[in-house]
Design an enzyme around this catalytic site. Sequence first.
Site, PDB file in Angstrom:
ATOM      1  CG  ASP A   1      10.890   7.732  75.987  1.00 27.18           C
ATOM      2  OD1 ASP A   1      11.358   7.422  77.106  1.00 27.18           O
ATOM      3  OD2 ASP A   1      11.304   7.241  74.938  1.00 27.18           O
TER       4      ASP A   1
ATOM      5  CG  ASN B   1      11.082   2.515  64.791  1.00 29.35           C
ATOM      6  OD1 ASN B   1      11.963   3.013  65.490  1.00 29.35           O
ATOM      7  ND2 ASN B   1       9.799   2.587  65.099  1.00 29.35           N
TER       8      ASN B   1
ATOM      9  CG  HIS C   1      12.033   4.893  68.196  1.00 28.84           C
ATOM     10  ND1 HIS C   1      10.989   4.145  68.688  1.00 28.84           N
ATOM     11  CD2 HIS C   1      13.125   4.517  68.938  1.00 28.84           C
ATOM     12  CE1 HIS C   1      11.420   3.383  69.667  1.00 28.84           C
ATOM     13  NE2 HIS C   1      12.711   3.582  69.836  1.00 28.84           N
TER      14      HIS C   1
ATOM     15  CD  GLU D   1       7.541   4.918  67.585  1.00 25.89           C
ATOM     16  OE1 GLU D   1       8.631   4.670  67.025  1.00 25.89           O
ATOM     17  OE2 GLU D   1       7.069   4.180  68.459  1.00 25.89           O
TER      18      GLU D   1
HETATM   19  P1  PGA Z   1      17.456  -0.356  73.206  1.00 28.25           P
HETATM   20  O1  PGA Z   1      16.303   0.624  72.758  1.00 28.25           O
HETATM   21  O2  PGA Z   1      18.498   0.478  73.855  1.00 28.25           O
HETATM   22  O3  PGA Z   1      16.793  -1.290  74.158  1.00 28.25           O
HETATM   23  O4  PGA Z   1      17.964  -1.036  71.970  1.00 28.25           O
HETATM   24  C1  PGA Z   1      16.581   1.752  72.010  1.00 28.25           C
HETATM   25  C2  PGA Z   1      15.291   2.373  71.555  1.00 28.25           C
HETATM   26  O5  PGA Z   1      14.396   1.635  71.101  1.00 28.25           O
HETATM   27  O6  PGA Z   1      15.167   3.606  71.620  1.00 28.25           O
END
Ligand code: PGA
Length: 248
Positions: free
Chosen positions: A65, A133, A135, A140
Amino acid sequence: MKLIVADDYEDLSRHALAWLRGALAGIDIPTVVLPTGNTPLGLYHNLATGSKGQFLANARFIQLDEYQGIPREDFRTLAGWFWRILLNPLSIPKTALISFDSSARDPDREAVRMEAVATKTDIDACVLGLGLNGHLGFNEPGSDFASQTRVVDLSADSIKSNAAYWGDEALVPRRAFTLGLGTLATSRHTLLLVSGPHKASILATALIGPQTPEVPATCLASFRDATVIADRSAIGAMPRGRSRHPSN
Ligand code: PGA
């Protein structure tokens, strides 16, 4: 889907390295998708230590992404982060990362280009982090399980969690590119890494909740070969005996 419960973050990062090495064993030029974020930092540290990451020397990396609408040379692109944290330390050649053009004039067309790249050959291994959330990448809540690579509006949750990287919520780009859930589902092997008590509730939902686009990570149960590695602190909220997935 397989669940590996690691003792702590270091143990999770060790398991992740072993998983990735195993997933790519015997493949001369593997194609991999790896995430940005805090969770994979231990894995990347392990890979960059000594010759542990040697098995990635010939790999092709497809970007998971990227923010949309910022200059490619902006140091805050996710591609820039990826080079600094993993690819440069591993001395990976510049041509090995196939990345989104964050500044593409026609973002939809750029997404179509990356979908073609991601589906032209098998993705051998895909590692993902879990958003608070639910995702995966920037898929999302509400993302169709069959979704392809596309431009998305970032959710309020993602803007908030990316604010630290940008210094202020107001500075976080509002749109991003992401490989789609349907695109990720083509991977031969997929690993979800989850660490910390703040992820316990969403991890429990991802593992035992009903499959729904409102929690994109619930799509993993339908993937070809999915493994979750979570540390004990992230497993905390899981009601005993209710997991629909065997634990090792
Ligand atoms: P993080 O992010 O590894 O910083 O917790 C994960 C994400 O939001 O996909």
